[in-house]
Design a protein around this motif. Sequence first.
Motif, PDB file in Angstrom:
ATOM      1  N   TYR A  34       0.868  -1.180   0.000  1.00 53.44           N
ATOM      2  CA  TYR A  34       0.000   0.000   0.000  1.00 53.44           C
ATOM      3  C   TYR A  34       0.902   1.228   0.000  1.00 53.44           C
ATOM      4  N   ASN A  35       0.305   2.396  -0.306  1.00 47.80           N
ATOM      5  CA  ASN A  35       1.131   3.610  -0.374  1.00 47.80           C
ATOM      6  C   ASN A  35       0.945   4.481   0.865  1.00 47.80           C
ATOM      7  N   GLU A  36       1.709   5.547   0.924  1.00 48.28           N
ATOM      8  CA  GLU A  36       1.703   6.407   2.112  1.00 48.28           C
ATOM      9  C   GLU A  36       0.344   7.084   2.306  1.00 48.28           C
ATOM     10  N   GLU A  37      -0.286   7.455   1.199  1.00 49.47           N
ATOM     11  CA  GLU A  37      -1.593   8.102   1.297  1.00 49.47           C
ATOM     12  C   GLU A  37      -2.620   7.158   1.931  1.00 49.47           C
ATOM     13  N   GLU A  38      -2.596   5.901   1.522  1.00 50.16           N
ATOM     14  CA  GLU A  38      -3.518   4.910   2.094  1.00 50.16           C
ATOM     15  C   GLU A  38      -3.230   4.680   3.574  1.00 50.16           C
ATOM     16  N   LYS A  39      -1.952   4.636   3.907  1.00 55.11           N
ATOM     17  CA  LYS A  39      -1.557   4.475   5.309  1.00 55.11           C
ATOM     18  C   LYS A  39      -2.101   5.618   6.161  1.00 55.11           C
ATOM     19  N   LEU A  40      -1.873   6.851   5.723  1.00 52.03           N
ATOM     20  CA  LEU A  40      -2.305   8.012   6.504  1.00 52.03           C
ATOM     21  C   LEU A  40      -3.826   8.089   6.613  1.00 52.03           C
ATOM     22  N   GLN A  41      -4.515   7.716   5.559  1.00 51.95           N
ATOM     23  CA  GLN A  41      -5.983   7.700   5.604  1.00 51.95           C
ATOM     24  C   GLN A  41      -6.464   6.721   6.685  1.00 51.95           C
ATOM     25  N   TYR A  42      -5.828   5.547   6.751  1.00 55.05           N
ATOM     26  CA  TYR A  42      -6.197   4.533   7.747  1.00 55.05           C
ATOM     27  C   TYR A  42      -5.932   5.035   9.163  1.00 55.05           C
ATOM     28  N   LEU A  43      -4.767   5.629   9.385  1.00 53.55           N
ATOM     29  CA  LEU A  43      -4.431   6.108  10.723  1.00 53.55           C
ATOM     30  C   LEU A  43      -5.327   7.267  11.150  1.00 53.55           C
ATOM     31  N   LYS A  44      -5.724   8.108  10.191  1.00 55.83           N
ATOM     32  CA  LYS A  44      -6.642   9.208  10.521  1.00 55.83           C
ATOM     33  C   LYS A  44      -8.030   8.673  10.855  1.00 55.83           C
ATOM     34  N   GLU A  45      -8.445   7.624  10.159  1.00 53.67           N
ATOM     35  CA  GLU A  45      -9.721   6.975  10.500  1.00 53.67           C
ATOM     36  C   GLU A  45      -9.659   6.397  11.918  1.00 53.67           C
ATOM     37  N   ALA A  46      -8.519   5.826  12.254  1.00 55.68           N
ATOM     38  CA  ALA A  46      -8.331   5.289  13.608  1.00 55.68           C
ATOM     39  C   ALA A  46      -8.434   6.413  14.633  1.00 55.68           C
ATOM     40  N   TYR A  47      -7.772   7.524  14.344  1.00 52.33           N
ATOM     41  CA  TYR A  47      -7.813   8.675  15.262  1.00 52.33           C
ATOM     42  C   TYR A  47      -9.246   9.184  15.432  1.00 52.33           C
ATOM     43  N   ASP A  48      -9.962   9.301  14.314  1.00 52.26           N
ATOM     44  CA  ASP A  48     -11.343   9.802  14.360  1.00 52.26           C
ATOM     45  C   ASP A  48     -12.262   8.867  15.145  1.00 52.26           C
ATOM     46  N   SER A  49     -11.906   7.580  15.228  1.00 54.83           N
ATOM     47  CA  SER A  49     -12.719   6.615  15.978  1.00 54.83           C
ATOM     48  C   SER A  49     -12.372   6.619  17.466  1.00 54.83           C
ATOM     49  N   GLY A  50     -11.373   7.432  17.852  1.00 53.54           N
ATOM     50  CA  GLY A  50     -10.999   7.523  19.264  1.00 53.54           C
ATOM     51  C   GLY A  50      -9.696   6.843  19.624  1.00 53.54           C
ATOM     52  N   VAL A  51      -9.028   6.217  18.642  1.00 51.51           N
ATOM     53  CA  VAL A  51      -7.763   5.531  18.908  1.00 51.51           C
ATOM     54  C   VAL A  51      -6.639   6.549  19.088  1.00 51.51           C
ATOM     55  N   ARG A  52      -5.857   6.371  20.154  1.00 49.40           N
ATOM     56  CA  ARG A  52      -4.739   7.275  20.429  1.00 49.40           C
ATOM     57  C   ARG A  52      -3.390   6.563  20.430  1.00 49.40           C
ATOM     58  N   ASN A  53      -3.417   5.236  20.453  1.00 54.75           N
ATOM     59  CA  ASN A  53      -2.137   4.516  20.352  1.00 54.75           C
ATOM     60  C   ASN A  53      -2.367   3.102  19.833  1.00 54.75           C
ATOM     61  N   ILE A  54      -1.262   2.462  19.432  1.00 54.74           N
ATOM     62  CA  ILE A  54      -1.304   1.119  18.853  1.00 54.74           C
ATOM     63  C   ILE A  54      -0.278   0.244  19.555  1.00 54.74           C
ATOM     64  N   GLU A  55      -0.705  -0.948  19.962  1.00 50.87           N
ATOM     65  CA  GLU A  55       0.218  -1.942  20.507  1.00 50.87           C
ATOM     66  C   GLU A  55      -0.288  -3.327  20.145  1.00 50.87           C
TER      67      GLU A  55
END
Length: 296
Positions: free
Chosen positions: A213-234
Amino acid sequence: RENFIHLCNPHLEKMKEDILYHFALGTGTHDFPALFGDVKFVCVGGSPSRMKAFTAYIAEELGLGSPSGDYPNICAGTDRYAMYKVGPVLSVSHGMGIPSISIMLHELIKLLHHAKCSNITIIRIGTSGGIGLEPGSVVITRQSVDATFKPQFEQVVLGKTVIRSTNLDEQLAKELMQCSKEINQFNTVIGNTMCTLDFYEGQGRLDGAICLYNEEEKLQYLKEAYDSGVRNIEMESSVFAAMCNLSGVKAAVVCVTLLNRLEGDQISSSHDVLVEYQQRPQKLVGYFIKKSLGKV
């Protein structure tokens, strides 16, 4: 009121002896109530050396020892996990990822049950990748969510998919947040934690051996995570929350962020900075334990 560990396994009652293989402990060879009966707080983390360091830290904080003291590994008979005890605090390593921590938790929960421990609080302290937070921020987990942002842990048992809740104790999270405000040394937030099955592709990194996948797709996914309330990943919180829920144990996850994933994938801070970051969950949980014991 005494709140004992709830075991979701009727078969254990029929066993003459329970061997906790990965701890190198057993009810036929060790007196669990004598060894562990006074435990009230269990702190777990990935690295054996980090959990030994936490033991030395909490020993000094509680006036029960010094950082240079000798804290023997209770699980010295195995190289799978390390376990240390000082006063009412048990410190256990769990390795990396859901399979590793789940094996440890099965045996830890049985250990606490066999020791007749009550009113236990279990806290995972660790590191994580942050989303939209400055590196060094501490996240107290509200809910653990999977890679599709659902608050659930999925496991296949006897060929069937079982879904379990990953909510964590809300009151405990609030108490930890209050402790952070009182020590006032670093930024702390309560947020959702995304638990993944992998460090690279599963977390949307661009620097693994495989990435389709590309960087744009990565950032879109992480922003969706942020918008859902996610603040960290482990990689451990979902099964940790699920198993503690089923066992009736108060539990929390407290992780420091080593980087902001919206700004990069590789951890580039210096060793000294990372060491200081990793001490932050220890400081917060150490203060919480001291306060709970009336030593603040």
